[in-house]
Design a protein around this motif. Structure first.
Motif, PDB file in Angstrom:
ATOM      1  N   LEU A  15      -7.483   2.132  -8.741  1.00  0.00           N
ATOM      2  CA  LEU A  15      -8.129   3.230  -7.899  1.00  0.00           C
ATOM      3  C   LEU A  15      -8.022   2.951  -6.305  1.00  0.00           C
ATOM      4  CD1 LEU A  15     -11.487   4.073  -9.827  1.00  0.00           C
ATOM      5  CD2 LEU A  15      -8.997   4.993 -10.145  1.00  0.00           C
ATOM      6  N   ILE A  16      -8.180   1.538  -5.989  1.00  0.00           N
ATOM      7  CA  ILE A  16      -7.945   0.969  -4.733  1.00  0.00           C
ATOM      8  C   ILE A  16      -6.549   1.276  -4.386  1.00  0.00           C
ATOM      9  CG2 ILE A  16      -8.057  -1.107  -3.246  1.00  0.00           C
ATOM     10  CD1 ILE A  16     -10.417  -1.785  -4.618  1.00  0.00           C
ATOM     11  N   ASP A  17      -5.691   0.855  -5.132  1.00  0.00           N
ATOM     12  CA  ASP A  17      -4.262   1.306  -4.893  1.00  0.00           C
ATOM     13  C   ASP A  17      -3.848   2.488  -4.613  1.00  0.00           C
ATOM     14  OD1 ASP A  17      -1.244   0.161  -4.942  1.00  0.00           O
ATOM     15  OD2 ASP A  17      -1.481   1.562  -6.836  1.00  0.00           O
ATOM     16  N   LEU A  18      -4.476   3.450  -5.506  1.00  0.00           N
ATOM     17  CA  LEU A  18      -4.080   4.825  -5.373  1.00  0.00           C
ATOM     18  C   LEU A  18      -4.623   5.262  -4.087  1.00  0.00           C
ATOM     19  CD1 LEU A  18      -3.660   7.815  -6.382  1.00  0.00           C
ATOM     20  CD2 LEU A  18      -5.949   7.814  -7.399  1.00  0.00           C
ATOM     21  N   ARG A  19      -5.668   4.960  -3.628  1.00  0.00           N
ATOM     22  CA  ARG A  19      -6.218   5.460  -2.273  1.00  0.00           C
ATOM     23  C   ARG A  19      -5.391   4.935  -0.928  1.00  0.00           C
ATOM     24  NH1 ARG A  19     -10.542   4.414  -0.047  1.00  0.00           N
ATOM     25  NH2 ARG A  19     -11.185   6.305   0.794  1.00  0.00           N
ATOM     26  N   GLN A  20      -4.839   3.759  -1.299  1.00  0.00           N
ATOM     27  CA  GLN A  20      -3.823   3.189  -0.107  1.00  0.00           C
ATOM     28  C   GLN A  20      -2.816   3.959  -0.054  1.00  0.00           C
ATOM     29  OE1 GLN A  20      -3.704  -0.707  -1.433  1.00  0.00           O
ATOM     30  NE2 GLN A  20      -5.471  -1.556  -0.207  1.00  0.00           N
ATOM     31  N   ARG A  21      -2.080   4.280  -1.451  1.00  0.00           N
ATOM     32  CA  ARG A  21      -0.895   5.118  -1.617  1.00  0.00           C
ATOM     33  C   ARG A  21      -1.203   6.581  -1.057  1.00  0.00           C
ATOM     34  NH1 ARG A  21       3.111   3.135  -5.720  1.00  0.00           N
ATOM     35  NH2 ARG A  21       2.064   1.160  -6.393  1.00  0.00           N
ATOM     36  N   LEU A  22      -2.244   6.965  -1.263  1.00  0.00           N
ATOM     37  CA  LEU A  22      -2.203   8.523  -0.700  1.00  0.00           C
ATOM     38  C   LEU A  22      -2.547   8.621   0.837  1.00  0.00           C
ATOM     39  CD1 LEU A  22      -5.085   9.781  -3.298  1.00  0.00           C
ATOM     40  CD2 LEU A  22      -2.742  10.338  -3.166  1.00  0.00           C
ATOM     41  N   ALA A  23      -3.192   7.506   1.312  1.00  0.00           N
ATOM     42  CA  ALA A  23      -3.358   7.372   2.769  1.00  0.00           C
ATOM     43  C   ALA A  23      -2.077   7.268   3.808  1.00  0.00           C
ATOM     44  CB  ALA A  23      -4.386   6.294   2.981  1.00  0.00           C
ATOM     45  N   SER A  24      -0.996   6.494   2.924  1.00  0.00           N
ATOM     46  CA  SER A  24       0.277   6.189   3.590  1.00  0.00           C
ATOM     47  C   SER A  24       1.474   6.927   3.043  1.00  0.00           C
ATOM     48  CB  SER A  24       0.695   4.636   3.227  1.00  0.00           C
ATOM     49  OG  SER A  24       0.861   4.429   1.719  1.00  0.00           O
ATOM     50  N   THR A  25       1.037   8.241   2.642  1.00  0.00           N
ATOM     51  CA  THR A  25       2.294   9.119   2.178  1.00  0.00           C
ATOM     52  C   THR A  25       3.160   9.388   3.291  1.00  0.00           C
ATOM     53  OG1 THR A  25       0.644  10.131   0.437  1.00  0.00           O
ATOM     54  CG2 THR A  25       2.320  11.614   1.456  1.00  0.00           C
TER      55      THR A  25
END
Length: 379
Positions: A15-25
């Protein structure tokens, strides 16, 4: 078959990795006057992703999913996750419900209660079902498939074995999308085990002869199917020919995955262009999350390739009793006059509203039609 209880719990680092990916789209451009005609609309997806990053609560959705009894098993080397909810009526009928793409077992969350415990939802306890909802092999918590050849025919074979292992000598089957094809093959190949099938979609790949289009209704269906083939079937062609190429982007980018899936929920539902008039943001994202956290988008799309390699989808006529629920915004449903070439149709219901994702869009109408059809087949 040894089944083990299963509880969904996604590791926090996922979930942490997901939020980082969403933020850096890295967002693509879009024409100033573009709408959904070019594909998933940029402004809508940006809005949805902001919600996903800032407000969406996967843990709450986990708790919802875990209210249903779930299990895992293995059949002939194929991993299978499934929901198994026992009926609370006087004589429950086993009912296997199969989902499709880009859906998941989550699609059924609104209909499980009314089907298993009809009295609590204002129905007759005599209409209770033992509901079994697998995640298709290669989908969601069943995990990726590991071998070639996991086609509709193979999944139907696994499903028949699976239901027998659960102790159900005779059972009913229901499905839309790939689930309709799986249910159709079950009815055709295992008439001694399947009491009847209920479908809310009819496979367009069935061999309907051109000369059979003898009336206006049939001609309109062919025109609609031709439009869909020209304008809406690109996803199917790439998934049926080069799924691996597509997977690199979709498995790596949550926004790419959402863009690929969400567009289908809008295009195939009875939403009149407003996707959130039918589905909540949480519903849309939970379905996407099931693909993301399990990394099964590749193996799910591979079902198109495997099935296209097997040849004709359904050979011979399905003689077990068949019901068809026709939702008005479903993808190019053939008329009854053509469908009955392939099916022993005992019930044909024209629904007032709804589209491809019937269990999410019109759960009450779907439940009532399932109950009505199987009522005389229980004995």
């Amino acid at each position: 078959m040894m089944s083990e209880p299963f509880t969904i719990h996604v590791a926090e680092d996922v979930l942490i990795d997901l939020r980082q990916r969403l933020a850096s789209t890295r967002w693509p451009d879009e024409l100033p006057d573009a709408d959904w005609d070019y594909g998933t609309h940029l402004s809508y997806l940006q809005q949805l992703v902001r919600y996903w990053h800032d407000s969406y609560d996967w843990r709450a959705q986990e708790r919802l999913l875990n209210t249903f009894p779930q299990f895992k098993t293995e059949i002939d080397g194929i991993q299978l996750h499934f929901l198994h909810a026992k009926g609370k009526g006087t004589h429950s009928l086993p009912l296997l419900i199969s989902h499709g793409w880009p859906g998941s077992f989550f699609e059924m969350y609104k209909i499980i209660g009314p089907l298993t415990d009809p009295e609590r939802f204002g129905g007759d306890p005599a209409d209770a079902f033992d509901v079994v909802v697998p995640s298709l092999p290669g989908y969601g918590f069943s995990g990726p498939t590991k071998v070639r050849g996991v086609s509709v025919a193979r999944i139907a074979e696994v499903s028949a074995s699976f239901m027998q292992d659960l102790g159900y000598e005779r059972f009913a089957a229901q499905g839309g999308d790939w689930g309709s094809a799986i249910s159709s093959v079950l009815g055709r190949s295992y008439p001694d085990k399947v009491v009847g099938i209920h479908l809310n979609f009819l496979p367009s790949r069935l061999n309907y002869k051109e000369e059979d289009a003898t009336n206006e209704e049939e001609r309109r269906w062919r025109e609609r199917l031709a439009r869909f083939s020209t304008e809406g079937s690109g996803y199917s062609r790439i998934q049926g020919t080069r799924p691996q190429t597509l997977a690199y982007g979709l498995n790596d980018s949550p926004v790419g995955l959402a863009g690929w899936i969400i567009e289908k929920f809008r295009a195939w539902s009875d939403c009149h262009g407003d996707i959130e008039s039918v589905f909540t943001k949480d519903e849309l994202l939970t379905n996407v999350m099931i693909y993301w956290v399990t990394q099964t988008i590749n193996s799910s799309t591979r079902l198109y390739y495997e099935t296209s390699q097997q040849g004709e989808l359904l050979t011979g006529r399905v003689e077990v009793p068949t019901a068809v629920a026709v939702f008005p915004e479903e993808i190019a449903m053939p008329p009854r006059s053509l469908a009955q070439q392939h099916y022993n149709i005992q019930r044909w219901t024209q629904m007032k509203a709804g589209g491809h994702f019937a269990a999410l869009e019109q759960p009450q109408a779907l439940v009532e039609d399932i109950r009505a059809f199987f009522r005389p087949l229980r004995n």
